[in-house]
Design an enzyme around this catalytic site. Structure first.
Site, PDB file in Angstrom:
ATOM      1  N   GLN A 202       1.341  -1.255   0.111  1.00 58.54           N
ATOM      2  CA  GLN A 202       0.311   0.022   0.082  1.00 58.54           C
ATOM      3  C   GLN A 202       0.774   1.207   0.139  1.00 58.54           C
ATOM      4  O   GLN A 202       0.156   2.440   0.092  1.00 58.54           O
ATOM      5  CB  GLN A 202      -0.624   0.255   0.897  1.00 58.54           C
ATOM      6  CG  GLN A 202      -2.003  -1.051   1.223  1.00 58.54           C
ATOM      7  CD  GLN A 202      -2.911  -1.160   2.490  1.00 58.54           C
ATOM      8  OE1 GLN A 202      -2.955  -1.923   3.104  1.00 58.54           O
ATOM      9  NE2 GLN A 202      -3.340  -0.483   3.367  1.00 58.54           N
TER      10      GLN A 202
ATOM     11  N   PHE B 247      -6.058  -4.242   3.490  1.00 63.21           N
ATOM     12  CA  PHE B 247      -6.772  -3.820   4.370  1.00 63.21           C
ATOM     13  C   PHE B 247      -5.694  -3.701   5.976  1.00 63.21           C
ATOM     14  O   PHE B 247      -5.980  -2.925   7.055  1.00 63.21           O
ATOM     15  CB  PHE B 247      -6.926  -4.655   5.219  1.00 63.21           C
ATOM     16  CG  PHE B 247      -7.925  -5.961   3.973  1.00 63.21           C
ATOM     17  CD1 PHE B 247      -9.119  -5.444   3.393  1.00 63.21           C
ATOM     18  CD2 PHE B 247      -7.761  -6.870   3.522  1.00 63.21           C
ATOM     19  CE1 PHE B 247      -9.854  -5.851   2.593  1.00 63.21           C
ATOM     20  CE2 PHE B 247      -8.255  -7.877   2.655  1.00 63.21           C
ATOM     21  CZ  PHE B 247      -9.814  -6.791   2.612  1.00 63.21           C
TER      22      PHE B 247
ATOM     23  N   GLU C 196       0.497  -1.560   4.612  1.00 65.37           N
ATOM     24  CA  GLU C 196       1.370  -0.560   4.512  1.00 65.37           C
ATOM     25  C   GLU C 196       2.390  -0.050   5.312  1.00 65.37           C
ATOM     26  O   GLU C 196       3.373   0.558   4.070  1.00 65.37           O
ATOM     27  CB  GLU C 196       0.204   0.192   5.966  1.00 65.37           C
ATOM     28  CG  GLU C 196       0.737   1.871   6.054  1.00 65.37           C
ATOM     29  CD  GLU C 196      -0.525   2.830   6.662  1.00 65.37           C
ATOM     30  OE1 GLU C 196      -1.193   1.949   7.333  1.00 65.37           O
ATOM     31  OE2 GLU C 196      -0.177   4.336   6.577  1.00 65.37           O
TER      32      GLU C 196
ATOM     33  N   ARG D  72      -4.931   7.798  16.913  1.00 63.26           N
ATOM     34  CA  ARG D  72      -6.847   7.685  16.720  1.00 63.26           C
ATOM     35  C   ARG D  72      -7.794   6.679  17.418  1.00 63.26           C
ATOM     36  O   ARG D  72      -8.901   7.624  17.551  1.00 63.26           O
ATOM     37  CB  ARG D  72      -6.305   6.693  14.714  1.00 63.26           C
ATOM     38  CG  ARG D  72      -7.769   7.112  14.484  1.00 63.26           C
ATOM     39  CD  ARG D  72      -7.451   6.451  12.420  1.00 63.26           C
ATOM     40  NE  ARG D  72      -7.507   7.220  11.413  1.00 63.26           N
ATOM     41  CZ  ARG D  72      -8.097   8.301  10.998  1.00 63.26           C
ATOM     42  NH1 ARG D  72      -9.405   8.159  11.432  1.00 63.26           N
ATOM     43  NH2 ARG D  72      -7.757   9.106  10.165  1.00 63.26           N
TER      44      ARG D  72
ATOM     45  N   ARG E 111      -8.137  -1.455   8.664  1.00 55.60           N
ATOM     46  CA  ARG E 111      -9.098  -0.485   8.408  1.00 55.60           C
ATOM     47  C   ARG E 111      -9.609  -0.165   9.839  1.00 55.60           C
ATOM     48  O   ARG E 111      -9.912  -0.943  10.891  1.00 55.60           O
ATOM     49  CB  ARG E 111     -10.314  -1.777   7.932  1.00 55.60           C
ATOM     50  CG  ARG E 111     -11.047  -1.229   7.364  1.00 55.60           C
ATOM     51  CD  ARG E 111     -11.802  -1.990   6.413  1.00 55.60           C
ATOM     52  NE  ARG E 111     -12.518  -1.411   4.828  1.00 55.60           N
ATOM     53  CZ  ARG E 111     -13.346  -2.499   4.172  1.00 55.60           C
ATOM     54  NH1 ARG E 111     -13.119  -4.178   4.070  1.00 55.60           N
ATOM     55  NH2 ARG E 111     -13.843  -1.979   2.874  1.00 55.60           N
TER      56      ARG E 111
ATOM     57  N   PHE F 148      -7.652   1.515  12.016  1.00 57.44           N
ATOM     58  CA  PHE F 148      -6.617   1.687  12.698  1.00 57.44           C
ATOM     59  C   PHE F 148      -6.742   2.441  13.385  1.00 57.44           C
ATOM     60  O   PHE F 148      -6.137   3.601  13.780  1.00 57.44           O
ATOM     61  CB  PHE F 148      -5.652   3.247  11.476  1.00 57.44           C
ATOM     62  CG  PHE F 148      -4.967   3.697  11.380  1.00 57.44           C
ATOM     63  CD1 PHE F 148      -3.897   2.924  10.465  1.00 57.44           C
ATOM     64  CD2 PHE F 148      -4.045   4.814  12.271  1.00 57.44           C
ATOM     65  CE1 PHE F 148      -2.222   2.857  11.887  1.00 57.44           C
ATOM     66  CE2 PHE F 148      -3.052   4.621  12.487  1.00 57.44           C
ATOM     67  CZ  PHE F 148      -2.182   4.398  11.293  1.00 57.44           C
TER      68      PHE F 148
ATOM     69  N   ALA G 148      -6.051   5.228   5.312  1.00 57.35           N
ATOM     70  CA  ALA G 148      -6.482   6.235   6.165  1.00 57.35           C
ATOM     71  C   ALA G 148      -7.869   6.638   5.413  1.00 57.35           C
ATOM     72  O   ALA G 148      -8.267   7.933   5.648  1.00 57.35           O
ATOM     73  CB  ALA G 148      -5.892   7.291   6.460  1.00 57.35           C
TER      74      ALA G 148
ATOM     75  N   GLU H 258     -12.954   3.296   5.200  1.00 59.99           N
ATOM     76  CA  GLU H 258     -12.551   2.588   7.036  1.00 59.99           C
ATOM     77  C   GLU H 258     -14.043   2.895   7.781  1.00 59.99           C
ATOM     78  O   GLU H 258     -14.611   1.535   9.081  1.00 59.99           O
ATOM     79  CB  GLU H 258     -11.414   2.878   7.846  1.00 59.99           C
ATOM     80  CG  GLU H 258     -10.204   2.986   7.462  1.00 59.99           C
ATOM     81  CD  GLU H 258      -8.964   3.734   7.836  1.00 59.99           C
ATOM     82  OE1 GLU H 258      -9.324   5.396   7.200  1.00 59.99           O
ATOM     83  OE2 GLU H 258      -8.425   3.835   8.791  1.00 59.99           O
TER      84      GLU H 258
END
Lengths: 544, 820
Positions: free
Chosen positions: B242, B273, B277, B355, B387, B389, B556, B758
């Site tokens: 990603q 997902f 990342e 988050r 997903r 996060f 995100a 998300e």
């Protein structure tokens, strides 16, 4: 030594394969040799379905009892299977259909109806699982297109129980599954395939013998060991091969130079993982899947005789037809690609403590026919398991068939499976129950559990607490308490010891609630999944 | 791309090449035909740009790309210990095995032995210390993948290490004060000391704990990298990732090179997902280091079991809460502690915790609030993006608390939620100081409650439960408010590159990656819309660090927001250039030139787009352009946890109805109604696909998906789909009704759309709380069920037993009181 190339039909022609280790999977061959990369590897253990392909073979006359679930196209019988745990040599004499084949079936269209429907319904997101879904749906399509029937949405969901999608949430895939029947039809022409398969069969000796080097096991000079794959077609051939080379195994490392080892192979849904996950040395392979005498189901003496190499799909369909109480178990026993590959004989002989076949069959007083050379002996299933993954088979002996007496009409039977997921999950525990009243008393009772001990076995104390007693809440409570004397289960990733025991107790309690003399409860009142198996193909084939 | 096929049944006005590489699907929603006829290319349900390839098995993923001659295959040797001192590796023994070409250890890494995305604490190969069972220790390179794997599987025999005590749970690490990043504290009070005062003085107070497990991404395509040495000390890496730019930087660091020497490319992923990342980095680095050392292409494709053992996943959280509320269930004060299992390294845990803290409020005004976040260091895989996060975990505790408040007061949980919703123009400032100015919660929830017959079904569920001794039903409605933007402002930027070739066909490249979400489809739609083209004329290419530089992760939920705007910017520049030329040639103002249906209309003249392009080329007009976008109005103070981290909020709500078996703990979702705010959807079909997929994925997390580590050895026992169960088709609710809430974004996002990746992951909170409602029915809603997530059959039966014990205790107290 005589050795023949592996020959099978793929993408319009007979192809040959040789010089690959005999444990090469169909998926490895497709991706690495044939460069057909449409078929994907998601897990390499038969649990995600991304590698689903369809294997077609010439239908055998013996198939009958289970035919409502069979997929026939002309003289061919089709089975969706997982390519990741299917050994390539088992394809000899068969046809391999992959996602690459579908368009050739629909020459007038850019896409096969299965593919077109998936596209129309936005049923792919990342697309990685998609070819596997397409092939599972193709099997459904071929079945219904053949007989003009239309599956329900629920039946289609069952057909997809062996395919995982992490993106869509499945709704659009089920939409596509229904929509594919509304599109202009496409048809597989079975005749060229059947002709090719007949030609291979006519040209294949019994046993089919294939030898190939395995570079993972070099000898002292660094030369790859030559492994042999045998696929007998007659029982006598199998018995003779096994008598020559007993299955006693030398230590794992001794393969080179030491005594040869020989492993009996059926559906490879377990052995496939021995090699591609655990790197175990299986030595030579003796494949029972093509032995005619082991692949039939017969009604005999008021019971069923199921050949040891009958695929689980067919075996469970026949069992569920004969004993409707087994429908739920039949539906939940693995997913379709595993049921089409794995065999009931393999499931029982493997003897996993959590195998779902044994508890139900033990409750029905099933027996096993074991054979060595030409001699057969019969053994009750509940005497077969000696310890963790150990059974009563002697050297050179193999499982011939399973005899399942049909329960008396008044016998109440149930087969229960408890797992984290409804579909295609290994049970935390499973249970087979059979009970017949003699007047107001319990005249006959069998309670067998899997997942509660090192082997599947009967709950002797619980049975004793019920046998001869008045069929009453008090007797059931006593049997529930007695389970603690029968089993001291383990805690593992599937459930804790306490959970196993309390669910085991509660399964007896549910059996009581559903079978008590006063105001018994219907399944819709006791089971969250009630109704699912009623709308499955099992029910269709089991309908009177 | 394949030859475009004839459409089967095009809607009026559609051209025969309107689809991506093929005709329009006959099932194209009729309601969208007028828009298509008008030339709109956004707001319509174009099929996924690769759908026609997916269904044929012709969409190449990294492993499908033909291998170069001489390619070698690698496999990772993994730590057998959860914690230990690495003493020695018997590499000679491995080198003697069939097919083995080389065995690499940390000493073979020429640059920095690290692939950590933020904090430099993530070794590529273990050095000195072993930190979890499954940590990569060495890399075997062999002639075939199987021979490499066979050799690597001998890790336990060749890794010599001295065991050290391991910490395997977040609670244990928290007790020892072991964290991967400093703990975070956010406190917002009306006056100093007001929180404690409110907790003490409130009419009602509730204290408790909650545990929610982690979740495996279970992307169907496992981690893979294929590294190929290139000319002049270069390295080309195909990687399922990603975040190509981060892979580029990590590979360059590992090799001790400059970034320009490394090219990373990703055409598509088989799912990401969040799991690809940061954590694709280890594989990209390992493959590149081996390829560089051996001067041969090296492919590293993980077996699924190794993928589970090596990589991290969604953080499991433990919560302790203390909440004060009034008689209507309005929260007066709330003190909550979040303990995340970060695993052995920081990875993205600080951002995940931020988050989480920024979503504790979910949809609710919290007048006095303190939130404490601890990222516990344990000897397990390093947890990472997934997903949501951290957002789902942060919001879940508050939904759980509101559910308990309702039960304590004997109120309907929906009424309690409504009483706590953020207000409009008042009671609308989040704990982190950002105002909620685009609030549609009230209308959205009303519409859903009405459409799903929430009140009537609540009564029906109660009636069912009254007459059902074994099965109990439950119902719950939960809302979602989810902040959109990276919490770190500088990441909110994107670039794009749009080429128009002289035949009028268009190639789009942007900084985002395609993992199934349909980003390329949406970006192509945006470009097609700007230039008035049909979909087949616009083609997307692989994400490639040689094309767009310094990209952010596709994460995100910002993929379409950022890259769509960047591509629009590039396309607008091109359109303006073309319009300028057309205006000049055909006598009209450039603004009056119209682009639609592959034609250009200027001053009464209509000409094919390709003809204008040809003229532009001859006139030496630049026919390619870059585009760039940065999200405005973002600022964030990571010390005080205050600021304006989100450009806007996305909203949604769901009602779920479940049935639970009180004997076995099995449960089934019978029906789910979802209403979700995707702004003005760029592609309604793709957005609904995202919503449904997130719903089922989140449902899996909260119900059947359970991670189990061996309590002594620390080995992850749930290692593959045989043991880790994600939902199947039969788990999809038989009655699933998903609708989009039409709500143009208040902010000027691309065509007023909203991010949709998300936020819907939080919708299945309604499933968990419906299960809790059903369990609660066992005690006639007098006892608050202590349900943990994942709510497996075992967790459900545990909760039922606790409810029964609670009822028995209450009755014992009652009878004792009577007796006294």
């Amino acid at each position: 030594m005589d050795t023949q190339a592996i020959r099978f039909f793929h993408r319009g022609a007979v192809v040959q394969a040789q010089d690959l280790p005999i444990t090469t999977t169909v998926l490895q061959w497709l991706r690495e040799q044939a460069r057909c990369t449409g078929t994907k590897e998601g897990c390499a253990e038969g649990d995600c379905g991304a590698c689903t392909v369809v294997v077609a073979e010439l239908a055998r006359g013996a198939e009958s009892a289970a035919d409502a679930r069979a997929v026939h196209v002309g003289p061919l019988r089709l089975r969706p299977v997982n390519a990741c745990i299917r050994y390539l040599p088992t394809l000899h004499g068969k046809a391999l259909l992959t996602v690459e084949d579908l368009q050739t079936m629909a020459p007038e269209q850019a896409l096969h109806p299965v593919q077109q429907a998936m596209l129309d319904c936005h049923a792919s997101q990342c697309g990685f699982c998609t070819p596997g879904f397409v092939m599972s749906l193709y099997a459904s399509y071929a079945r219904h297109h053949g007989d003009g029937s239309r599956p329900t949405r629920q039946q289609l969901a069952h057909d997809l129980a062996g395919n995982l999608c992490r993106c869509t949430g499945y709704r659009p895939i089920l939409d596509a599954a229904q929509r594919m029947f509304e599109l202009p039809p496409a048809r597989l022409d079975p005749e060229p395939i059947a002709a090719a398969l007949r030609a291979i069969a006519a040209d294949t000796p019994d046993p089919f013998t294939h030898a190939a080097p395995n570079p993972a096991f070099p000898d002292a000079q660094g030369r790859a060991r030559i492994d042999r794959f045998f696929a007998p077609r007659r029982l006598a051939t199998l018995a003779a091969l096994l008598a020559e080379a007993p299955t006693e195994r030398p230590p794992d490392e001794a393969g080179a130079g030491g005594a040869r080892k020989l492993t009996l192979l059926a559906g490879a849904t377990d052995i496939g993982l021995w090699t591609n996950k655990q790197f175990r040395d299986v030595g030579d392979l003796l494949y029972v899947g093509d032995v005619a005498e082991l692949t039939g189901i017969a009604h005999e003496n008021g019971g069923l005789r199921i050949g040891a190499a009958v695929p689980l799909e067919d075996a469970w369909a026949a069992l569920a037809q004969a004993v409707p109480a087994l429908r739920d178990m039949a539906q939940r026993f693995a997913g379709p690609p595993v049921r089409h590959a794995g065999t009931l004989g393999g499931n029982l002989a493997n003897g996993s403590p959590i195998g779902d076949g044994a508890p139900a069959l033990m409750a029905l007083d099933a027996a096993l026919v074991l054979q060595r050379g030409s001699a057969q002996r019969r053994m009750p299933l509940d005497a077969f398991y000696l310890g963790y993954m150990r059974n009563a088979l002697r050297p050179g002996e193999f499982l011939h068939s399973i005899e399942v007496p049909l329960p008396h009409a008044a016998t109440r039977v149930c087969a229960e499976k408890h797992s984290k997921r409804y579909d295609s999950d290994i049970s935390a525990l499973s249970c087979g129950l059979a009970l017949r009243l003699d007047g107001a008393r319990v005249g006959h009772v069998r309670i067998a559990f899997g997942g509660m001990a090192a082997v599947v076995r009967r709950a002797a104390h619980a049975e004793a607490a019920l046998h001869g007693q008045r069929w009453s809440e008090a007797a059931v409570r006593a049997a529930m308490d007695a389970l603690a004397d029968d089993f001291q289960p383990l805690s593992d990733l599937r459930a804790s010891q306490d959970h196993r025991l309390r669910v085991a107790r509660n399964l007896l309690w549910r059996f009581w609630l559903e079978n008590r003399p006063e105001a018994p409860l219907a399944p819709a009142q006791t089971r969250v999944w009630a109704g699912l198996q009623e709308s499955s193909r099992i029910a269709e084939s089991g309908a009177p | 791309m394949n030859k475009p096929a004839q459409p089967l049944a095009p809607p009026p006005g559609a051209t025969e090449t309107a689809g991506f590489g093929r005709g329009l699907p006959p099932s194209w929603p009729e309601a969208e035909w007028p828009a298509l006829r008008d030339g709109r290319r956004v707001g319509v349900s174009a099929p996924h740009e690769s759908a026609h390839l997916h269904v044929r098995g012709q969409a190449p993923y990294t492993d499908d790309v033909p291998e170069l001659a001489g390619t070698l295959h690698a496999a990772l040797g993994l730590s057998p210990l959860a914690h230990g001192r690495l003493l020695d590796l018997d590499a000679a023994r491995l080198r003697a095995l069939p097919g083995v070409v080389d065995v690499l250890t940390a000493a073979d890494i020429p640059g920095v032995n690290d692939c950590g995305p933020v904090v430099r604490d993530d070794p590529i190969l273990a050095e000195g210390t072993l930190r979890h069972v499954g940590q990569p220790v060495f890399l075997v390179v062999a002639t075939t993948r199987e021979l490499a794997r066979r050799a690597a599987a001998r890790a336990a025999e060749v890794v010599h290490a001295e065991p050290l005590p391991a910490v395997l749970t977040a609670r244990a690490a928290h007790a020892q004060g072991q964290y991967v990043v400093p703990s975070m504290h956010l406190k917002r009070e009306s006056a100093p000391g007001a929180l404690d005062a409110a907790l003490r003085a409130a009419p009602h107070r509730l204290r408790g704990s909650l545990q929610v497990g982690g979740q495996e991404q279970f992307y169907l395509e496992g981690q893979i990298a294929y590294a190929m040495p290139a000319e002049n000390a270069g390295m080309r890496v195909l990687c399922s990732t990603q975040h190509p730019s981060e892979m580029q930087h990590a590979v360059a660091r590992a090799l001790g090179w400059m970034d320009h020497q490394v090219q990373v490319e990703c055409r598509r992923m088989g799912g990401g997902f969040g799991g690809k990342e940061s954590q694709s980095g280890l594989f990209a680095c390992a493959a590149a280091v081996a390829a560089n050392k051996l001067g041969r292409p090296v492919k590293l494709r993980l077996d699924r079991d190794d993928d589970f053992l090596v990589t991290g996943r969604r953080h499991g959280f433990d919560f302790d809460f203390d909440v004060a509320f009034d008689d209507a269930g309005r929260i007066l004060a709330y003190d909550v502690t979040l303990i995340a299992n970060a695993g052995h390294s920081a990875d993205l845990s600080a951002a995940v915790m931020t988050r989480a803290i920024c979503h504790v409020d979910n949809a609710y005004w919290l007048p006095e609030v303190a939130i404490h976040g601890h990222s516990a260091r344990t000897n397990t895989q390093s947890n990472t993006a997934f997903r949501g996060f951290g957002g789902p975990q942060g919001a879940l505790v508050t939904e759980f608390v509101l559910d308990s408040i309702a039960r304590r007061l004997g109120l309907d949980a929906l009424d309690v939620r409504r009483a706590n919703f953020y207000g409009v123009g008042q009671r609308h400032v989040t704990p982190y100081g950002q105002g909620v100015t685009d609030n549609v919660l009230h209308e959205l929830v009303e519409q859903l409650a009405h459409g799903s017959r929430y009140a009537a079904r609540r009564a029906e569920v109660a009636a069912f439960n009254a007459r059902s001794p074994v099965l109990k039903k439950g119902l719950a409605l939960t809302p979602v408010k989810f902040g959109i933007s990276f919490n770190v402002p500088h990441l909110n930027q994107a670039g794009a590159l749009v080429h128009i070739y002289t035949d009028g066909s268009v190639l789009v490249n942007h900084g985002g990656t395609e993992m199934g979400q349909g980003l390329n489809t949406k970006v192509a739609q945006v470009v097609a819309h700007e230039l008035g083209l049909d979909f087949a004329q616009v083609r997307c290419t692989a994400a490639d660090t040689h094309k767009v530089a310094n990209t952010s992760a596709t994460a995100a939920s910002t993929g379409a927001d950022l890259n769509g705007m960047a591509a629009q910017d590039a396309a607008r520049t091109l359109r303006q250039r073309l319009a300028g030329l057309a205006g000049e040639r055909y006598g009209c103002r450039p603004e009056a030139v119209r682009f639609a249906h592959g034609r250009v209309e200027a001053g009464g003249t209509v000409l094919p787009f390709a003809e204008l392009v040809r003229q532009a080329y001859l006139a030496r007009v630049q026919l390619w352009s870059d585009g760039f976008y940065t999200t405005p109005d973002l600022h964030w103070d990571a010390q005080t946890l205050q600021g304006h981290p989100f450009y806007y909020f996305a909203y949604g709500a769901a009602v779920s109805e479940v049935v639970v078996d009180t004997l076995t703990g099995e449960c089934r979702v019978l029906r789910a109604d979802v209403l979700h705010d995707a702004g003005r959807a760029l592609n309604p079909a793709l957005d609904i696909g995202q919503i449904e997929g997130a719903f089922i994925q989140g449902m899996g997390w909260l119900t059947m998906e359970e991670l189990v580590w061996h309590p002594q050895s620390g080995l992850l026992l749930t290692h593959a789909p045989s043991t880790y169960k994600i939902p199947t088709a039969n788990d999809c609710p038989p009655d699933l009704r998903v609708r989009l809430f039409d709500n143009p974004n208040a902010q000027p996002t691309v065509h007023r759309s909203k991010a949709v990746g998300e936020p819907p992951l939080l919708l299945p909170f309604s499933v968990l709380l419906a299960i809790r409602d059903a369990i609660s029915a066992v005690g006639e809603h007098r006892v608050d069920p202590p349900l943990r997530a994942s709510a497996t059959a075992e967790a459900i039966l545990d909760a039922i037993e606790a409810v029964r014990a609670g009822v028995a205790a209450t009755e014992a107290v009652a009878s004792a009181t009577v007796a006294a």
